[in-house]
Design an enzyme around this catalytic site. Structure first.
Site, PDB file in Angstrom:
ATOM      1  CB  THR A 162      50.580  14.087  -9.308  1.00  0.00           C
ATOM      2  OG1 THR A 162      50.846  12.986  -8.488  1.00  0.00           O
ATOM      3  CG2 THR A 162      50.110  13.662 -10.601  1.00  0.00           C
ATOM      4  CG  ASP A 189      50.408  18.488  -6.423  1.00  0.00           C
ATOM      5  OD1 ASP A 189      50.119  17.908  -5.453  1.00  0.00           O
ATOM      6  OD2 ASP A 189      49.892  18.175  -7.673  1.00  0.00           O
ATOM      7  CG  ASP A 218      48.438  18.818 -11.689  1.00  0.00           C
ATOM      8  OD1 ASP A 218      48.255  18.643 -10.685  1.00  0.00           O
ATOM      9  OD2 ASP A 218      48.719  18.013 -12.413  1.00  0.00           O
TER      10      ASP A 218
END
Length: 805
Positions: free
Chosen positions: A311, A309, A553
């Site tokens: 970000t 991912d 996250d």
């Protein structure tokens, strides 16, 4: 009702919110925002998962039978079962407690409007239809619809992956778990508790899935095979021991039968595997890497596809300045003043863009404008008036529409955007009028400066990506953000060694799983990916036989993290994300992953080495059991004799071998390679044990002693083979095991406890002769094994060493 003090600017309609009666009625119906949350696996689940295993079932049955009909000394093998379960339980509970400490109560309280007054309540007490205030820094506690908005901007990256905050107007929807980053407003709740979008994603991921371990799978294959044959073998062994004609009572026959099947169980291998994983997990915990399930350490060493991912993994989520570009065609006086005016415009740092621009202008003294118009997200610019004219700072496509140098500016902005940059512009006009209450862009304007901003890439991202590229792991960057922005960041961190990044908009992906798998194999970066598509992409890679790790996250990553072979969460991420992940990087350092890989490789390579020892014992025990059952011979060992053999030739030395450094790259086929050596070695040891026992068939204890010492001698030689190259500490280990075997015979107390006899000189010659024949056969078997698999091992090792250099 709302007072003027609490009203939104320009607000005319009166809002009063729910009445006390309406709220009480909703609470009685149980219609509140309360949801029972979990931060990790329940302790009960951890305990049950470690107790109710096939391995424990087999050994528990054997222990109970021996305690009922035999001597307690012959049940000491049960200690392995208890120790193994305790290691797993203690390690996983320790990880659970660490994760629970990380859990923070997100959005614990909210401000709502009830009976016309503001009331602060626990977020769990919110009901459907509630009017909830939105203010900068608040986390949205439920899904709803905006009814009042004054430049409200919401960061939805935790749910969608989109890093750019979204402006919300009246009538727009907001989702629980998102955060207010600017403005203020009010929304009416429409979905609460388990009905909210974020909670529905979390619910789909609640079912715990156990990490798949090739080592554990290989052991389970052997255990399943044993479970199928154990009952008939015990029955046949009891029957055969009663037919030996030496007066063995039925209780003794049962104990001998148990000895036969216990020897078939690689109990030490199960224990050592758990211990090895536990020690690795403890070591990683000291480095702020939390392993929630022991087998997860091994999996990253097997991963060949790493889904990232953007970000929170490759980027920190912060906006940083890259450069400030002075545009051609401007007077020197204008250029010299521009930076000072810009410093004044961003001096308050009212948003991320202003803060990043302010950092780019460190050391520049702000000017003192006559008029200063703050930034407004509706018009997308701020402004200032000085003696030289008016200045405008904001989105280039807005403030340069009528600029004299618009074509040049737009082409530069487009080129910079292709690199993933975010560009804002400072423009100047000689127009000396700026209405502070109703500012307007002038007809004549010239762009002066371009401020180039970018998402801050984690300092460890490029180095870590380089490591995985060198290890042959293919990375796929999956994000909810703009594909080109993501692609530019992937280019900067080196996702592909040749730099030829292939980008795909996930909205164009086909629903067909096979076609999806083909596209995922061909492309490197995917943007605008929804949580469901992330999950489908993980499944598609797994369908192609890949071992997939997924980092993330946000709540939008939960489904993919759960279904990946290894889910890796950032410590700063959503609690739901950390709960389903197998590994949590507590400090969020991406650079910790190579260390996890090293631990996994050490475990796999060393456990393959020692597994040959354990499975050799499994096969010679199985061969002995079948042979004595068919021929009605006395079984050559008591359970305590097998404890001697297992401890000196396998258990104790294997512990040291398993913990030694080893950086060999993972190769599939662990069980096949191990059995290629273990089966013929087991056949050899079983044969010499039977020969020794049959030579002294009239003296059962003597035959058992010679068989035990002969198998110990062969086992230590096999240990020496698998310890090559022999270094000082390994030589000392082999010598210690040999000395231990001799001590069992020379020390009367030990000899009596383990039911051994003192060999005569002739019997010592028999032991040495049988041992030497065993050594010769084992050496031949090992060399055949090396011829079959050794070249591949050396090739992979040399490639790994080259990659490390």
């Amino acid at each position: 009702m709302l007072t003027d003090e609490n009203s939104m600017p320009g607000e005319e309609a009166v809002l009063s919110g729910l009445s006390r009666q309406e709220v009480d009625d909703a609470h009685r119906r149980g219609e509140t925002n309360y949801v029972q949350r979990r931060s990790s696996r329940p302790i009960k689940t951890i305990i049950l998962a470690n107790i109710f295993t096939l391995f424990n079932a087999i050994l528990t049955t054997a222990v109970v039978i021996v305690l009922i009909v035999g001597h307690w000394q012959d049940s000491v093998f049960g200690i392995v079962m208890v120790t193994n379960a305790l290691i797993g339980i203690v390690s996983e509970i320790r990880a659970k407690r660490t994760l629970d400490k990380l859990a923070i109560l997100e959005s614990p309280r909210s401000t709502v409007l009830r009976d016309g007054a503001e009331v602060e309540i626990p977020s769990s007490d919110i009901v459907r239809g509630e009017l909830v205030f939105l203010r900068q820094g608040d986390q949205v506690p439920a899904d709803g619809e905006v009814v009042r908005s004054h430049s409200v901007k919401i960061d939805e990256s935790m749910l969608t992956g989109e890093s750019v905050a979204v402006r919300k107007r009246e009538g727009d929807h907001v989702l629980s778990g998102t955060t207010v980053v600017a403005g203020q407003g009010i929304f009416r709740t429409t979905a609460i508790g388990a009905e909210s979008y974020a909670q529905q994603l979390t619910e789909q991921a609640k079912k715990f899935t156990k990490a798949r371990s090739e080592i554990a799978d290989g052991i389970n294959v052997v255990l399943k095979w044993i479970s199928w044959v154990i009952v008939p073998i015990v029955a046949i062994l009891v029957w055969s021991q009663l037919r030996t004609g030496d007066g063995t009572p039925w209780q003794g026959a049962v104990v001998l039968a148990i000895a036969g099947v216990v020897g078939m169980i690689p109990q030490g291998l199960v224990l050592l595997t758990s211990l090895n994983f536990a020690l690795a997990a403890a070591g990683l915990a000291r480095k702020n890497v939390l392993v929630q399930e022991l087998h997860a350490v091994e999996i990253l060493a097997r991963v060949d596809r790493l889904c990232l991912d953007k970000t929170g993994t490759l980027t920190s989520g912060e906006i940083t300045p890259r450069e400030v570009i002075e545009l051609d065609g401007n007077q020197e006086k204008v250029l010299s003043e521009a930076r000072q005016v810009l410093a004044a415009l961003v001096s308050e740092g009212e948003n991320e863009t202003a803060l990043a621009t302010k950092r780019a202008l460190e050391g520049i003294n702000p000017s003192d404008p006559q008029v200063l118009v703050p930034f407004d997200s509706t018009r997308k610019w701020s402004a200032a008036l000085t003696d030289s004219g008016s200045w405008f700072f904001g989105a280039p496509e807005i403030i340069t529409q009528s600029a004299t140098n618009a074509c040049d500016v737009h082409s530069q902005v487009k080129a910079l955007a292709e690199t993933g940059a975010r560009v804002v512009c400072l423009a100047h006009s000689t127009h000396s009028v700026l209405d502070e209450d109703a500012p307007q862009l002038p007809d004549t304007i010239t762009a002066v400066l371009l401020v180039v901003l970018e998402e801050e890439i984690r300092p460890d991202a490029a180095e870590t990506m380089d490591y995985f590229v060198r290890q042959g792991v293919v990375a796929k960057v999956i994000s909810g953000d703009n594909p080109r922005t993501v692609g530019a960041i992937a280019q900067r961190v080196g996702v592909r060694p040749d730099g030829d990044i292939r980008i795909k908009d996930a909205r164009e992906l086909p629903p067909d799983r096979e076609k999806l798998a083909e596209i995922i194999e061909d492309y490197d970066v995917f943007g605008r990916v929804t949580p469901e598509v992330k999950r489908a992409m993980v499944h598609a890679l797994q369908d192609r036989g890949h071992t997939v790790a997924m980092t993330g996250d946000g709540v939008n990553d939960v489904l993919a993290l759960k279904d990946a072979d290894l889910g890796i969460a950032m410590g700063s991420g959503a609690q739901a994300t950390k709960a389903v992940a197998k590994v949590v990087l507590i400090d969020g350092q991406f650079s910790k992953l190579p260390g996890v890989v090293s631990e996994g490789r050490r475990i796999i390579a060393n456990m393959e080495r020692v597994s040959a020892l354990f499975l050799t014992k499994t096969f010679y025990s199985a061969l002995l059991a079948v042979t004595v059952a068919v021929l009605a011979w006395r079984y050559p060992f008591l359970p305590r004799h097998l404890t001697i053999i297992g401890s000196l030739t396998i258990g104790i030395p294997a512990f040291f071998l398993a913990l030694a450094p080893n950086h060999r790259r993972y190769r599939p086929g662990f069980l096949r390679r191990t059995l290629f050596l273990a089966v013929p070695a087991g056949l050899t040891l079983a044969t010499v044990a039977l020969i020794a026992q049959r030579m002294y068939v009239e003296h059962a204890s003597t035959g058992s002693t010679i068989a035990t010492l002969t198998v110990v001698g062969g086992g230590i030689y096999l240990l020496g083979i698998l310890s090559r190259p022999i270094v000082v500490w390994r030589a000392a280990l082999l010598s210690t095991m040999a000395a231990g075997a001799v001590a069992l015979v020379f020390v009367p107390a030990l000899r009596h406890f383990f039911a051994l006899t003192w060999p005569t000189p002739h019997q010592w010659l028999v032991i040495v002769g049988l041992s030497m024949v065993t050594w010769l056969i084992l050496e031949i078997v090992y060399r055949l094994h090396q011829k079959q698999y050794g070249n591949a091992t050396r090739l992979v090792t040399s490639l790994d060493e080259a990659a490390t250099r």
